[in-house]
Design a protein around this motif. Structure first.
Motif, short mmCIF file in Angstrom:
data_model
loop_
_atom_site.label_atom_id
_atom_site.label_comp_id
_atom_site.label_asym_id
_atom_site.label_seq_id
_atom_site.Cartn_x
_atom_site.Cartn_y
_atom_site.Cartn_z
N ALA A 113 40.42 -67.72 -61.44
CA ALA A 113 40.23 -69.16 -61.72
C ALA A 113 40.26 -69.99 -60.44
CB ALA A 113 41.30 -69.65 -62.68
N GLY A 114 40.41 -69.33 -59.29
CA GLY A 114 40.39 -70.04 -58.02
C GLY A 114 41.70 -70.67 -57.61
N LEU A 115 42.82 -70.19 -58.18
CA LEU A 115 44.13 -70.75 -57.87
C LEU A 115 44.81 -69.96 -56.76
CD1 LEU A 115 45.55 -71.10 -61.51
CD2 LEU A 115 44.05 -72.68 -60.29
N SER A 116 45.71 -70.61 -56.05
CA SER A 116 46.66 -69.87 -55.23
C SER A 116 47.67 -69.23 -56.18
CB SER A 116 47.38 -70.81 -54.26
OG SER A 116 46.47 -71.38 -53.34
N THR A 117 48.17 -68.06 -55.81
CA THR A 117 49.03 -67.32 -56.73
C THR A 117 50.32 -66.89 -56.05
OG1 THR A 117 47.89 -65.25 -56.18
CG2 THR A 117 47.11 -66.45 -58.11
N VAL A 118 51.39 -66.89 -56.84
CA VAL A 118 52.69 -66.41 -56.38
C VAL A 118 53.17 -65.34 -57.36
CG1 VAL A 118 55.11 -66.99 -55.99
CG2 VAL A 118 53.33 -68.56 -55.22
N LEU A 119 53.48 -64.17 -56.84
CA LEU A 119 54.06 -63.10 -57.64
C LEU A 119 55.57 -63.12 -57.44
CD1 LEU A 119 53.74 -60.50 -59.42
CD2 LEU A 119 53.75 -59.22 -57.24
N VAL A 120 56.31 -63.25 -58.55
CA VAL A 120 57.77 -63.13 -58.48
C VAL A 120 58.15 -61.72 -58.91
CG1 VAL A 120 58.18 -65.58 -58.88
CG2 VAL A 120 58.10 -64.03 -60.83
N LEU A 121 59.18 -61.19 -58.28
CA LEU A 121 59.59 -59.81 -58.54
C LEU A 121 60.75 -59.73 -59.53
CD1 LEU A 121 59.40 -58.50 -54.85
CD2 LEU A 121 57.65 -58.38 -56.65
N SER A 122 60.88 -60.78 -60.36
CA SER A 122 61.97 -60.84 -61.33
C SER A 122 61.54 -60.36 -62.71
CB SER A 122 62.51 -62.27 -61.43
OG SER A 122 61.44 -63.19 -61.69
N HIS A 174 43.00 -79.94 -60.45
CA HIS A 174 41.94 -79.11 -59.90
C HIS A 174 42.53 -77.80 -59.38
CE1 HIS A 174 38.68 -77.77 -57.22
NE2 HIS A 174 37.89 -78.52 -57.97
N SER A 175 41.75 -76.74 -59.46
CA SER A 175 42.23 -75.42 -59.05
C SER A 175 42.64 -75.37 -57.58
CB SER A 175 41.15 -74.37 -59.32
OG SER A 175 39.97 -74.66 -58.60
N GLU A 176 42.00 -76.16 -56.74
CA GLU A 176 42.25 -76.09 -55.30
C GLU A 176 43.69 -76.41 -54.94
OE1 GLU A 176 40.51 -78.01 -51.12
OE2 GLU A 176 39.65 -78.58 -53.06
N HIS A 177 44.33 -77.25 -55.75
CA HIS A 177 45.71 -77.66 -55.45
C HIS A 177 46.66 -77.30 -56.59
CE1 HIS A 177 43.32 -80.35 -52.76
NE2 HIS A 177 44.18 -79.84 -51.90
N THR A 178 46.37 -76.17 -57.23
CA THR A 178 47.23 -75.70 -58.32
C THR A 178 47.68 -74.28 -58.02
OG1 THR A 178 46.04 -77.07 -59.92
CG2 THR A 178 47.41 -75.30 -60.80
N PRO A 198 40.25 -65.77 -67.10
CA PRO A 198 40.50 -67.04 -66.38
C PRO A 198 40.28 -68.26 -67.26
CG PRO A 198 38.45 -66.01 -65.63
CD PRO A 198 39.16 -64.99 -66.48
N LEU A 199 39.66 -68.07 -68.42
CA LEU A 199 39.51 -69.17 -69.37
C LEU A 199 40.85 -69.79 -69.72
CD1 LEU A 199 37.55 -70.72 -71.31
CD2 LEU A 199 38.12 -69.00 -73.02
N MET A 200 41.89 -68.95 -69.81
CA MET A 200 43.24 -69.45 -70.10
C MET A 200 43.69 -70.41 -69.01
SD MET A 200 46.07 -68.89 -72.12
CE MET A 200 47.87 -68.91 -72.02
N MET A 201 43.41 -70.06 -67.77
CA MET A 201 43.80 -70.92 -66.64
C MET A 201 42.98 -72.20 -66.64
SD MET A 201 46.16 -69.31 -65.09
CE MET A 201 46.83 -67.87 -65.87
N ARG A 202 41.69 -72.06 -66.88
CA ARG A 202 40.83 -73.25 -66.83
C ARG A 202 41.18 -74.23 -67.95
NH1 ARG A 202 36.37 -69.18 -65.93
NH2 ARG A 202 36.30 -68.90 -63.67
N SER A 203 41.50 -73.69 -69.12
CA SER A 203 41.89 -74.59 -70.21
C SER A 203 43.21 -75.28 -69.89
CB SER A 203 41.99 -73.81 -71.53
OG SER A 203 43.05 -72.87 -71.52
N ALA A 204 44.11 -74.56 -69.21
CA ALA A 204 45.37 -75.17 -68.79
C ALA A 204 45.14 -76.25 -67.75
CB ALA A 204 46.32 -74.10 -68.25
N LEU A 205 44.22 -76.00 -66.82
CA LEU A 205 43.90 -77.02 -65.81
C LEU A 205 43.34 -78.28 -66.45
CD1 LEU A 205 42.22 -74.82 -63.03
CD2 LEU A 205 44.43 -75.97 -62.88
N ARG A 206 42.48 -78.10 -67.45
CA ARG A 206 41.93 -79.27 -68.15
C ARG A 206 43.03 -80.01 -68.89
NH1 ARG A 206 37.50 -75.73 -68.92
NH2 ARG A 206 38.30 -75.04 -70.94
N ALA A 207 43.92 -79.26 -69.51
CA ALA A 207 45.03 -79.91 -70.23
C ALA A 207 45.93 -80.68 -69.27
CB ALA A 207 45.84 -78.86 -70.99
N LEU A 208 46.07 -80.15 -68.06
CA LEU A 208 46.94 -80.77 -67.06
C LEU A 208 46.23 -81.89 -66.29
CD1 LEU A 208 49.87 -80.18 -66.27
CD2 LEU A 208 49.02 -78.67 -64.47
#
Length: 264
Positions: free
Chosen positions: A219-228, A198-202, A185-195
């Motif tokens: 990382a506390g994000l909502s997630t969407v799985l695409v089947l493509s 906050h995780s709650e609305h990402t 989740p460090l990858m996600m958190r570093s992306a959130l900081r770069a952006l």
């Protein structure tokens, strides 16, 4: 779910592009993000290329993504090392995406008593470099790897990737690497900081349960799985965690960027 505007993290391969071809609807989706003013980053575990290289690759498919909207495991690794040991040194196995990112945070690349051995992806793993990495780690260098992916795609078939070479080095040294990229989740958190969001609305959009959805949830994000891409509806059922939403492709989010769960 909220009046707060959503921000988006989206994987690249399998979500926006597939084998150098545009996933239908990806260009319209990014256009809607821009029109709505939503913040977004395109994420990839691939550490070979710089954001400029990846922008050029995406342009060839018809996607116009600015360099500053691309976040790679190489950038996340460089930022992590800078936070741990500013102006340090590293012996690197990898390509320009990784070496450039490390140079930009002030790291010196050396094969003499480095603070870290940093393993990334390359199309030309060298036995000489791997041997040097093993000896440096055995001598006390800390072991970092950009991501745990064991294989990568090519036109001819699968290629050994960072995770496979890391396993070889780990077996030889008895030292496990610290992986920075997804599913850490460090990858996600570093992306959130770069952006600057906050995780709650990402929202994290990905095609793999084992990396994209896993790291997004942690990382506390909502997630969407695409089947493509990689994961299927059937394979997703085998995991002990679930994405917030499963859709066929990124095109299913068209018209919903302000509230991606409106029609869920």
């Amino acid at each position: 779910m909220s009046d707060q505007q959503w921000s988006y993290l989206t994987d690249m391969d399998g979500v926006l592009v597939h084998e150098e071809h545009l996933v239908p609807g990806a260009d319209e989706f990014l256009a809607e993000l821009r029109a709505s003013g939503a913040k977004f980053l395109v994420l990839t575990n691939n550490s070979i290329y710089t954001p400029r290289d990846l922008r050029a690759r995406l342009l060839r498919t018809g996607l116009d993504v600015p360099e500053e909207a691309i976040w790679t495991s190489a950038l996340a690794t460089a930022r992590f090392l800078h936070s741990q040991r500013p102006n340090g040194s590293a012996f690197v196995i990898g390509e320009a995406g990784l070496t450039t990112a490390l140079h930009e945070v002030g790291y010196v690349l050396t094969d003499t008593e480095p603070d870290y051995v940093v393993l990334g992806e390359t199309r030309t793993y060298s036995f000489t470099s791997i041997t040097r990495a093993i000896r440096l780690i055995d001598g006390g260098a800390r072991f970092i790897a950009t991501n745990p992916d064991p294989t990568g795609p090519s036109r001819e078939g699968l290629l050994p990737a960072t995770g496979s070479i890391a396993a070889l080095i780990e077996r030889a040294t008895g030292r496990s690497p610290y992986y920075v990229g997804k599913p850490n989740p460090l990858m996600m958190r570093s992306a959130l900081r770069a952006l600057g969001t906050h995780s709650e609305h990402t929202l994290m959009i990905g095609d793999r349960m084992d990396t994209d959805v896993h790291s997004g949830i942690e990382a506390g994000l909502s997630t969407v799985l695409v089947l493509s891409g990689i994961s299927t509806r059937e394979s997703a059922e085998r995991y002990p965690f679930r994405p917030t939403l499963v859709i066929n492709s990124i095109a299913d989010l068209l018209g919903r960027v302000k509230d991606p769960f409106a029609a869920a």
